[in-house]
Scaffold this active site. Structure first.
Site, short mmCIF file in Angstrom:
data_model
loop_
_atom_site.label_atom_id
_atom_site.label_comp_id
_atom_site.label_asym_id
_atom_site.label_seq_id
_atom_site.Cartn_x
_atom_site.Cartn_y
_atom_site.Cartn_z
CD GLU A 63 -2.54 5.23 -9.62
OE1 GLU A 63 -3.09 4.82 -10.35
OE2 GLU A 63 -1.38 5.47 -8.95
CB CYS A 90 -2.72 7.47 0.46
SG CYS A 90 -0.99 7.67 -0.34
CB CYS A 121 9.37 8.30 -6.97
SG CYS A 121 9.99 8.69 -5.25
CB CYS A 177 12.87 2.25 -3.00
SG CYS A 177 12.78 3.75 -2.01
CB CYS A 182 8.25 1.12 -3.94
SG CYS A 182 7.37 2.33 -4.23
CD GLU A 196 11.34 11.66 0.68
OE1 GLU A 196 10.22 10.35 1.05
OE2 GLU A 196 10.79 12.22 1.65
CB SER A 218 5.77 8.04 4.57
OG SER A 218 6.06 7.15 4.73
CG ASN A 261 10.81 -0.47 4.23
OD1 ASN A 261 10.23 -0.56 4.85
ND2 ASN A 261 11.54 0.52 2.62
CB CYS A 308 2.28 -0.03 0.84
SG CYS A 308 1.51 0.97 1.98
N1 SAH Z 1 8.44 8.29 -0.54
C1 SAH Z 1 7.71 7.82 0.73
C2 SAH Z 1 6.46 7.31 0.69
C3 SAH Z 1 5.75 7.33 -0.31
S1 SAH Z 1 6.19 5.20 -0.17
C4 SAH Z 1 8.32 7.06 1.87
O1 SAH Z 1 9.32 6.59 0.77
O2 SAH Z 1 7.66 6.75 2.94
C5 SAH Z 1 4.92 4.54 1.22
C6 SAH Z 1 5.41 3.44 1.79
O3 SAH Z 1 5.04 2.11 0.69
C7 SAH Z 1 6.69 3.60 2.31
O4 SAH Z 1 6.66 3.43 3.36
C8 SAH Z 1 6.95 2.58 1.50
O5 SAH Z 1 8.44 1.71 2.03
C9 SAH Z 1 6.24 1.49 1.12
N2 SAH Z 1 5.65 0.19 -0.01
C10 SAH Z 1 6.95 1.09 -1.41
N3 SAH Z 1 6.26 -0.51 -1.52
C11 SAH Z 1 5.89 -1.27 -1.16
C12 SAH Z 1 5.55 -2.27 -1.90
N4 SAH Z 1 5.62 -3.24 -3.04
N5 SAH Z 1 4.74 -2.99 -0.36
C13 SAH Z 1 4.63 -3.16 0.18
N6 SAH Z 1 5.24 -1.38 0.68
C14 SAH Z 1 5.85 -1.00 0.17
#
Ligand code: SAH
Length: 356
Positions: free
Chosen positions: A92, A105, A112, A116, A119, A174, A203, A228, A347
């Site tokens: 996406e 984006c 991934c 996390c 996410c 990532e 990022s 985070n 995000c």
């Molecule tokens: N893998 C990379 C890029 C993808 S995530 C990274 O970790 O940075 C992009 C951003 O979305 C990151 O800052 C992540 O912390 C944030 N993110 C992921 N899940 C989220 C959620 N449920 N709500 C808000 N931000 C989120």
């Protein structure tokens, strides 16, 4: 013999291909121009070449295209594109229109591996790395789509151009675990598409050793770190990567990377705020202390909920109180409005039709 995908070729490989075809060297530049700037979908459309030459090239090569599987528009103007890849996987990309910019984006992996906890992409697991051209093609495909139709992105107030103005590598995956292809993609985006590196942000969840490596190998794009949390205990729970690269190691890598940057470049730290997890005033104070000595700015992202998640978004007051402490600590701090939540485009909400 299978045909060569011209989109998959680096600049050097294109020069080689042209030579193998018995063509003069300037043809490489010409073809690259038509692929990356004119964004043609097929060799047939490179009308600067004679019909015979196009036929000859089409016997040996082709131009791949992402297949648009679906396009959804949020009520706030954000659009989410689901693209099919040649092997049947899907990814996406999200277009976020603002008054003076159209930010795209893009994804760097299918799925991934980072898991996390907050996410949704983490929930589908890792499928594969994207190739450089699959990363770049998201920009080409979306640029074509938005210039062809009139819906529904609003026009830019400045410049008036309808194209993509900013790129963030913040979609699925990532990027620093796919470093070689990402570096090649960044070269193509800046050199072949003419995109300014100042308008590109990558990022990462914090693959510490790859951070200075990125700066050594790629054009110096803006860097965003998904921090985070302010203690290893909480970060370990939210982001398993922290067990390998704890906060101190990650921030040391940022300091090292900063030495490679020009003095006016700041590293962005993203901070997903989760109710009663990492949003206390003590966290805010620790964050100020952690970032001392690193030219930085902080983006606070209130957690975007999705079905099945137990986490909650903090109240606006709590986010504002957190921000105030950072600002008093002399850190530029922004609260990121997450757009496109109603279509799972914000995000952490991308899953490309996979079951998360
Ligand atoms: N893998 C990379 C890029 C993808 S995530 C990274 O970790 O940075 C992009 C951003 O979305 C990151 O800052 C992540 O912390 C944030 N993110 C992921 N899940 C989220 C959620 N449920 N709500 C808000 N931000 C989120």
């Amino acid at each position: 013999m299978s045909k060569i995908n011209l989109r998959a070729l680096s600049k050097a490989a294109m020069e080689e291909f042209v030579k193998e075809q018995g063509l003069p060297a300037y043809r490489a530049k010409q073809i690259l121009h038509w692929i990356y700037e004119k964004r043609v979908e097929s060799i047939k459309d490179i009308t600067e070449l004679s019909r015979e030459l196009r036929d000859k090239l089409s016997d040996a090569a082709y131009v791949s295209n992402l297949q648009l599987l679906s396009r959804q528009a949020s009520k706030d103007g954000t659009e989410k594109f689901l693209f099919g890849l040649e092997d049947g996987e899907s990814i996406e990309s999200v277009l976020i229109p603002d008054e003076d910019r159209h930010t795209l984006c893009i994804s760097s992996q299918v799925g991934c591996a980072m898991s996390c906890g907050f996410c949704l992409t983490g929930g589908i697991g890792f499928k594969r790395n994207l190739k450089a051209h699959e990363i770049v093609d998201q920009i080409i495909a979306v640029s074509r789509l938005i210039s062809k139709t009139n819906r529904p992105i609003p026009p830019l107030t400045k410049g008036g151009e309808r194209g993509v103005t900013n790129i963030v590598l913040m979609g699925m995956g990532e990027p620093l675990l796919n470093l070689d292809e990402v570096v090649e993609a960044l070269h193509r985006i800046t050199e072949l598409m003419g995109f300014s590196k100042r308008r590109i942000t990558l990022s990462t969840c914090g693959i510490a050793p790859a951070i200075p490596e990125l700066y050594r190998k790629a054009p110096h794009v803006n860097l965003a770190i998904s921090l985070n949390a302010t203690t290893d205990d909480v970060r370990n729970r939210l982001m398993p990567v922290n067990r390998k690269y704890p906060i101190r190691v990650l921030l040391d890598a940022c300091r090292k990377a900063q030495l490679l940057l020009s003095s006016r470049d700041r590293i962005t730290f993203e901070y997903v705020m989760i109710d009663s997890m990492n949003d206390s005033l003590a966290d805010a104070k620790r964050l100020v202390a952690l970032l001392k000595g690193i030219p930085s700015k902080v983006n606070l992202i209130p957690f975007n909920p999705f079905a099945g998640s137990t986490f909650k978004r903090p109240s606006d007051e709590r986010v504002l109180a957190f921000q105030e402490i950072l600002v008093r600590g002399k850190i530029y701090t922004f609260i990121r409005k997450s757009k496109g939540q109603d279509i799972l485009a914000a995000c952490g909400q991308l899953k490309a039709g996979y079951k998360a």
